[in-house]
Design a protein around this motif. Structure first.
Motif, short mmCIF file in Angstrom:
data_model
loop_
_atom_site.label_atom_id
_atom_site.label_comp_id
_atom_site.label_asym_id
_atom_site.label_seq_id
_atom_site.Cartn_x
_atom_site.Cartn_y
_atom_site.Cartn_z
N VAL A 192 0.83 -1.21 0.00
CA VAL A 192 0.00 0.00 0.00
C VAL A 192 0.86 1.26 0.00
O VAL A 192 0.40 2.33 -0.42
N VAL A 193 2.10 1.15 0.44
CA VAL A 193 3.02 2.29 0.33
C VAL A 193 3.36 2.53 -1.14
O VAL A 193 3.42 3.68 -1.60
N ARG A 194 3.56 1.45 -1.88
CA ARG A 194 3.90 1.56 -3.30
C ARG A 194 2.69 1.88 -4.17
O ARG A 194 2.83 2.47 -5.23
N HIS A 195 1.50 1.49 -3.71
CA HIS A 195 0.28 1.72 -4.48
C HIS A 195 -0.77 2.36 -3.57
O HIS A 195 -1.77 1.73 -3.22
N PRO A 196 -0.56 3.60 -3.18
CA PRO A 196 -1.40 4.20 -2.13
C PRO A 196 -2.86 4.38 -2.51
O PRO A 196 -3.71 4.50 -1.62
N LEU A 197 -3.20 4.40 -3.80
CA LEU A 197 -4.58 4.61 -4.21
C LEU A 197 -5.28 3.32 -4.60
O LEU A 197 -6.42 3.36 -5.09
N ASN A 198 -4.64 2.21 -4.40
CA ASN A 198 -5.26 0.92 -4.72
C ASN A 198 -6.10 0.47 -3.52
O ASN A 198 -5.59 -0.08 -2.55
N GLU A 199 -7.40 0.72 -3.59
CA GLU A 199 -8.28 0.39 -2.47
C GLU A 199 -8.35 -1.10 -2.19
O GLU A 199 -8.56 -1.52 -1.04
N TRP A 200 -8.21 -1.90 -3.22
CA TRP A 200 -8.28 -3.35 -3.01
C TRP A 200 -7.17 -3.80 -2.07
O TRP A 200 -7.41 -4.57 -1.14
N LEU A 201 -5.95 -3.31 -2.31
CA LEU A 201 -4.83 -3.68 -1.44
C LEU A 201 -5.08 -3.20 -0.01
O LEU A 201 -4.82 -3.92 0.95
N HIS A 202 -5.58 -1.98 0.12
CA HIS A 202 -5.89 -1.47 1.46
C HIS A 202 -6.95 -2.34 2.13
O HIS A 202 -6.85 -2.65 3.32
N GLY A 203 -7.98 -2.73 1.36
CA GLY A 203 -9.03 -3.56 1.93
C GLY A 203 -8.52 -4.90 2.41
O GLY A 203 -8.91 -5.38 3.48
N GLN A 204 -7.60 -5.48 1.65
CA GLN A 204 -7.01 -6.75 2.06
C GLN A 204 -6.13 -6.57 3.29
O GLN A 204 -6.08 -7.45 4.17
N LEU A 205 -5.40 -5.44 3.37
CA LEU A 205 -4.58 -5.17 4.55
C LEU A 205 -5.46 -5.05 5.79
O LEU A 205 -5.16 -5.65 6.84
N ILE A 206 -6.53 -4.27 5.68
CA ILE A 206 -7.44 -4.10 6.82
C ILE A 206 -8.00 -5.44 7.27
O ILE A 206 -8.04 -5.77 8.46
N THR A 207 -8.39 -6.26 6.28
CA THR A 207 -8.95 -7.58 6.59
C THR A 207 -7.91 -8.49 7.23
O THR A 207 -8.20 -9.16 8.24
N ALA A 208 -6.71 -8.52 6.66
CA ALA A 208 -5.65 -9.40 7.18
C ALA A 208 -5.29 -9.02 8.62
O ALA A 208 -5.07 -9.89 9.48
N LEU A 209 -5.24 -7.72 8.90
CA LEU A 209 -4.92 -7.27 10.25
C LEU A 209 -5.99 -7.72 11.24
O LEU A 209 -5.68 -8.22 12.33
N CYS A 210 -7.23 -7.56 10.85
CA CYS A 210 -8.32 -7.95 11.75
C CYS A 210 -8.31 -9.45 12.00
O CYS A 210 -8.43 -9.90 13.14
N LEU A 211 -8.14 -10.24 10.94
CA LEU A 211 -8.16 -11.69 11.08
C LEU A 211 -6.90 -12.22 11.77
O LEU A 211 -6.84 -13.39 12.14
N SER A 212 -5.90 -11.34 11.94
CA SER A 212 -4.70 -11.71 12.71
C SER A 212 -4.85 -11.32 14.17
O SER A 212 -3.89 -11.40 14.95
#
Length: 275
Positions: A192-212
């Protein structure tokens, strides 16, 4: 065996030994275009458009012939006694590189991409992750990083870059299905640092953090995305990403197993500067 690489610097290898490639920028452009269309005739007009754009000199066609002559000569010296063939054939309409798709890394990448996507659609996340990872490992940087690309080559470059993002998203989706949330969170932080406007990547990050088990970090990642979109585009996160936030706030993590799916990324990549 002769191998051609474009997923990184332009390279030609014979039995895994790298050979010298002409340094002239236009000769390298010409060679790159022939490699990317290996086995197919590249018309004279396409080569002229690549090398000079819309304002070619009157001597453009004869200059192309000269470049091909020098290219044949140099490559012939490099592969003499090894490959034993003339690499570039002349046709009435243009030139063709005598190579099959298996000899070009971009074609091998696209073949693996198709296989991985088929496996993902079939529900075989483990094998999909393995195949898609193999495809991504073929890249050693951007496409043709040491070649000055004209308008025709840039179309090929953009297509391959878009395919890279598609394959990356599919591999992340496969790993999400396999429950590899902890490892993905660290990778997605970098992405997400390299692709800051890619919402899909952000959404997966948010999900992965929660599920961790990191709900606080997940909500903080959502706020970071919201700030980026507001500042850069004057937009709020998409409805799909907002729903992820609401699910996290509700505490019902079972609804986060596949909140977006990799297909969501295709639409996100159309946003300005999303890649």
């Amino acid at each position: 065996m002769l191998k051609f690489s474009v997923l990184g610097p332009l390279e030609i290898r014979v039995d895994n030994e790298k050979i010298s490639i002409p340094r002239g920028p236009k000769v390298r452009q010409l060679l790159s275009l022939l490699v990317l269309q290996a086995g197919s005739v590249v018309p004279h007009g396409i080569l002229v458009d690549e090398l000079w754009g819309k304002n070619p000199p009157k001597t453009a066609l004869s200059t192309v012939r000269t470049h091909v002559y020098h290219l044949r000569k140099i490559l012939g010296q490099e592969i003499a006694g090894v490959a034993g063939v003339n690499l570039i054939d002349t046709w009435s309409a243009g030139y063709v590189l005598r190579a099959v798709h298996e000899q070009v890394d971009a074609e091998a990448f696209l073949r693996l991409a198709r296989q991985g996507e088929t496996l993902l659609h079939a529900g075989n996340a483990g094998e999909a992750s393995r195949v898609l990872s193999r495809a991504l490992e073929m890249w050693s940087g951007g496409v043709l990083t040491d070649v000055s690309c004209g308008p025709v080559l840039m179309q090929h470059v953009r297509h391959l870059q878009e395919m890279y993002m598609r394959v990356l998203q599919q591999r992340i989706e496969a790993d999400m299905r396999l429950g590899r949330h902890g490892g993905l969170a660290a990778e997605l932080r970098s992405l997400v640092v390299r692709h800051p406007l890619n919402e899909w990547l952000h959404g997966q990050l948010i999900t992965a953090l929660c599920l961790s088990g990191r709900r606080g970090d997940a909500l903080h990642a959502y706020q970071e995305l919201r700030g980026i979109l507001q500042e850069e585009l004057g937009l709020d996160p998409s409805r799909a990403v907002q729903q992820i936030q609401q699910v996290i706030l509700s505490g019902d993590e079972s609804m986060l197993q596949n909140p977006l799916g990799w297909q969501y990324g295709a639409a996100v990549e159309q946003l300005p500067n999303a890649s």
